[in-house]
Motif scaffolding. Structure first.
Motif, mmCIF file in Angstrom:
data_model
loop_
_atom_site.group_PDB
_atom_site.id
_atom_site.type_symbol
_atom_site.label_atom_id
_atom_site.label_comp_id
_atom_site.label_asym_id
_atom_site.label_seq_id
_atom_site.Cartn_x
_atom_site.Cartn_y
_atom_site.Cartn_z
ATOM 1 N N SER A 246 0.830 -1.194 0.000
ATOM 2 C CA SER A 246 0.000 0.000 0.000
ATOM 3 C C SER A 246 0.867 1.248 0.000
ATOM 4 C CB SER A 246 -0.928 0.003 1.222
ATOM 5 O OG SER A 246 -1.817 -1.093 1.175
ATOM 6 N N ALA A 247 1.936 1.217 0.784
ATOM 7 C CA ALA A 247 2.852 2.353 0.826
ATOM 8 C C ALA A 247 3.501 2.565 -0.542
ATOM 9 C CB ALA A 247 3.915 2.127 1.895
ATOM 10 N N ASN A 248 3.879 1.473 -1.200
ATOM 11 C CA ASN A 248 4.480 1.578 -2.535
ATOM 12 C C ASN A 248 3.514 2.220 -3.527
ATOM 13 O OD1 ASN A 248 6.871 0.418 -1.717
ATOM 14 N ND2 ASN A 248 6.312 -1.642 -2.375
ATOM 15 N N ASN A 249 2.247 1.827 -3.450
ATOM 16 C CA ASN A 249 1.246 2.401 -4.345
ATOM 17 C C ASN A 249 1.063 3.893 -4.088
ATOM 18 O OD1 ASN A 249 0.659 0.041 -5.731
ATOM 19 N ND2 ASN A 249 -0.901 -0.600 -4.272
ATOM 20 N N ARG A 250 1.052 4.271 -2.821
ATOM 21 C CA ARG A 250 0.886 5.691 -2.501
ATOM 22 C C ARG A 250 2.081 6.501 -2.966
ATOM 23 N NH1 ARG A 250 -1.291 3.607 2.063
ATOM 24 N NH2 ARG A 250 0.669 3.806 3.172
ATOM 25 N N ILE A 251 3.283 5.976 -2.731
ATOM 26 C CA ILE A 251 4.495 6.683 -3.169
ATOM 27 C C ILE A 251 4.487 6.847 -4.686
ATOM 28 C CG2 ILE A 251 7.008 6.467 -3.407
ATOM 29 C CD1 ILE A 251 6.991 5.193 -0.588
ATOM 30 N N THR A 252 4.093 5.787 -5.389
ATOM 31 C CA THR A 252 4.037 5.850 -6.842
ATOM 32 C C THR A 252 3.021 6.881 -7.308
ATOM 33 O OG1 THR A 252 4.680 3.515 -7.026
ATOM 34 C CG2 THR A 252 3.604 4.522 -8.947
ATOM 35 N N SER A 253 1.858 6.898 -6.672
ATOM 36 C CA SER A 253 0.827 7.859 -7.024
ATOM 37 C C SER A 253 1.304 9.288 -6.824
ATOM 38 C CB SER A 253 -0.430 7.599 -6.186
ATOM 39 O OG SER A 253 -1.413 8.581 -6.430
ATOM 40 N N LEU A 254 1.976 9.545 -5.710
ATOM 41 C CA LEU A 254 2.465 10.900 -5.427
ATOM 42 C C LEU A 254 3.610 11.284 -6.358
ATOM 43 C CD1 LEU A 254 2.279 10.835 -1.544
ATOM 44 C CD2 LEU A 254 0.902 12.238 -3.082
ATOM 45 N N PHE A 255 4.466 10.319 -6.685
ATOM 46 C CA PHE A 255 5.547 10.592 -7.636
ATOM 47 C C PHE A 255 4.966 11.007 -8.984
ATOM 48 C CE2 PHE A 255 7.781 8.850 -11.321
ATOM 49 C CZ PHE A 255 8.974 9.580 -11.269
ATOM 50 N N VAL A 256 4.000 10.227 -9.471
ATOM 51 C CA VAL A 256 3.389 10.535 -10.768
ATOM 52 C C VAL A 256 2.716 11.894 -10.727
ATOM 53 C CG1 VAL A 256 1.577 9.846 -12.393
ATOM 54 C CG2 VAL A 256 3.106 8.118 -11.421
ATOM 55 N N GLU A 257 2.066 12.209 -9.599
ATOM 56 C CA GLU A 257 1.400 13.499 -9.475
ATOM 57 C C GLU A 257 2.406 14.650 -9.529
ATOM 58 O OE1 GLU A 257 -1.828 15.714 -6.557
ATOM 59 O OE2 GLU A 257 -1.126 13.691 -6.113
ATOM 60 N N LEU A 258 3.524 14.504 -8.823
ATOM 61 C CA LEU A 258 4.567 15.536 -8.868
ATOM 62 C C LEU A 258 5.137 15.686 -10.271
ATOM 63 C CD1 LEU A 258 6.596 14.900 -5.581
ATOM 64 C CD2 LEU A 258 5.057 16.799 -6.072
ATOM 65 N N LEU A 259 5.334 14.562 -10.949
ATOM 66 C CA LEU A 259 5.879 14.597 -12.305
ATOM 67 C C LEU A 259 4.897 15.277 -13.265
ATOM 68 C CD1 LEU A 259 8.105 13.741 -14.316
ATOM 69 C CD2 LEU A 259 6.943 11.517 -14.507
ATOM 70 N N GLU A 260 3.640 14.865 -13.217
ATOM 71 C CA GLU A 260 2.645 15.382 -14.153
ATOM 72 C C GLU A 260 2.309 16.840 -13.900
ATOM 73 O OE1 GLU A 260 1.351 14.202 -16.863
ATOM 74 O OE2 GLU A 260 2.507 12.350 -16.697
ATOM 75 N N ARG A 261 2.478 17.288 -12.662
ATOM 76 C CA ARG A 261 2.148 18.669 -12.329
ATOM 77 C C ARG A 261 3.023 19.658 -13.107
ATOM 78 N NH1 ARG A 261 2.906 19.711 -6.399
ATOM 79 N NH2 ARG A 261 1.233 18.210 -6.213
ATOM 80 N N GLN A 262 4.147 19.212 -13.590
ATOM 81 C CA GLN A 262 5.050 20.099 -14.323
ATOM 82 C C GLN A 262 4.656 20.267 -15.791
ATOM 83 O OE1 GLN A 262 9.341 19.736 -12.648
ATOM 84 N NE2 GLN A 262 8.549 17.653 -12.778
ATOM 85 N N PHE A 263 3.629 19.543 -16.216
ATOM 86 C CA PHE A 263 3.188 19.581 -17.603
ATOM 87 C C PHE A 263 1.718 19.972 -17.677
ATOM 88 C CE2 PHE A 263 6.481 16.271 -17.172
ATOM 89 C CZ PHE A 263 7.463 16.832 -17.964
ATOM 90 N N PRO A 264 1.284 20.515 -18.833
ATOM 91 C CA PRO A 264 2.079 20.742 -20.041
ATOM 92 C C PRO A 264 2.984 21.965 -19.913
ATOM 93 C CG PRO A 264 -0.125 21.571 -20.345
ATOM 94 C CD PRO A 264 -0.125 20.895 -19.003
ATOM 95 N N ILE A 265 4.041 21.975 -20.705
ATOM 96 C CA ILE A 265 4.916 23.144 -20.800
ATOM 97 C C ILE A 265 4.217 24.155 -21.717
ATOM 98 C CG2 ILE A 265 7.168 24.010 -21.515
ATOM 99 C CD1 ILE A 265 7.423 22.173 -19.161
ATOM 100 N N GLU A 266 3.895 25.318 -21.183
ATOM 101 C CA GLU A 266 3.086 26.277 -21.930
ATOM 102 C C GLU A 266 3.860 27.500 -22.385
ATOM 103 O OE1 GLU A 266 -0.039 26.944 -19.135
ATOM 104 O OE2 GLU A 266 -1.232 25.271 -19.899
ATOM 105 N N SER A 267 5.109 27.627 -21.968
ATOM 106 C CA SER A 267 5.920 28.772 -22.362
ATOM 107 C C SER A 267 7.371 28.335 -22.515
ATOM 108 C CB SER A 267 5.829 29.881 -21.306
ATOM 109 O OG SER A 267 6.839 30.854 -21.492
#
Length: 298
Positions: A186-207
């Motif tokens: 469960s901890a692994n799933n949560r860490i993965t979910s938060l990692f993906v969220e941090l990664l995706e938050r940087q996109f899309p590149i708009e400028s």
């Protein structure tokens, strides 16, 4: 990219001033009554990320949306907002009251070991429903905060930190033991979910002036407050891929989009994706798709 809301934004838009002491190195702290900030009931406040910590004592019916979870608090609850994790608040009931305090990373860092507690750990759902007795206890603490903030006392911020600690410990006592003893998968799933969220938050590149801030595995491990080896193990366990592979795949996906759908030059695209040297971006792209960015763009 969503706008990051700062303490300056909070003061400017809600209180129409920016206090000078907000920029002091001691670490800013303030506390308010929620009644002064009530918005439209029933209209969700959009997902947002802030550059400050926030603890809210909310009286009334509210629905919190956090990562892939939603919880409805019917009478009263206490919530902990992490600067790196966006959430959405939906006010349901007509009667809304309570308090909230905001403070900076500097303020929090002066409380020993506080980031080790479960409520500040990545992956926890930071909303806790309160019974009548707990509500009275928390109301008393927030009223103390309001009183101490207005006292001319040289060490009042030490007292305020102690009151924050009281809130943290009283909340921790509300958490069932089984929630603290979490299973590894469960901890692994949560860490993965938060990692993906941090990664995706940087996109899309708009400028072309926008640049990725989290670029290497250590950046993500630092923001998630875990060791890089722990992050790698969790991601490998859930996705079968390393942290570096997942980051590279997402960067490559964005690079292809920018090459096909913008008129930015190769150097600008490389810069926005974290490559200071255009040749490094070209080498990365060619290694991944067996052609240069220029050829891919056609």
């Amino acid at each position: 990219m969503e706008k990051i809301h700062t303490l300056e934004d909070l003061y400017r838009h809600k209180l129409e001033f920016v206090p000078d002491y907000i920029k002091k190195d001691v670490g800013h702290f303030n506390v308010f009554k929620i009644e002064d900030f009530i918005g439209t009931t029933g209209k969700p406040i959009p997902y947002s990320r802030k550059d400050y910590y926030k603890i809210s004592l909310v009286i009334g019916t509210n629905r919190y949306h956090y990562a892939d979870k939603t919880i409805e608090v019917k009478q009263a609850g206490i919530s902990f907002a992490n600067p790196m994790i966006p959430y959405k608040l939906e006010r349901i009931g007509e009667h809304q009251a309570g308090f909230f305090c905001v403070f900076t990373e500097d303020f929090l860092n002066q409380i020993p070991n506080i980031k080790e507690y479960l409520i500040f750990k990545p992956g926890t759902f930071p909303i806790y429903e309160l019974d009548a007795d707990s509500l009275l206890e928390f109301q008393h603490i927030f009223n103390q905060m309001l009183n101490e903030l207005n006292v001319d006392y040289a060490y009042k911020y030490d007292l305020l930190r102690a009151l924050v600690q009281q809130i943290v410990h009283k909340t921790m006592r509300l958490i069932p033991n089984e929630s603290v003893q979490e299973k590894s998968h469960s901890a692994n799933n949560r860490i993965t979910s938060l990692f993906v969220e941090l990664l995706e938050r940087q996109f899309p590149i708009e400028s072309s002036l926008q640049q990725m801030k989290l670029r290497i595995p250590m950046d993500f491990a630092t923001h998630l407050s875990i060791h890089i080896n722990h992050l790698n193990r969790a991601l490998k366990n859930v996705t079968g891929k390393t942290t570096s592979q997942l980051i590279a795949e997402r960067i490559l996906q964005e690079a292809k989009t920018l090459l096909k759908h913008t008129d930015w030059n190769i150097a600008e695209i490389g810069y926005s994706l974290g490559f200071e040297d255009p040749s490094h971006f070209t080498s990365f792209f060619r290694r991944s798709v067996q052609m240069t960015p220029k050829v891919f763009r056609g």
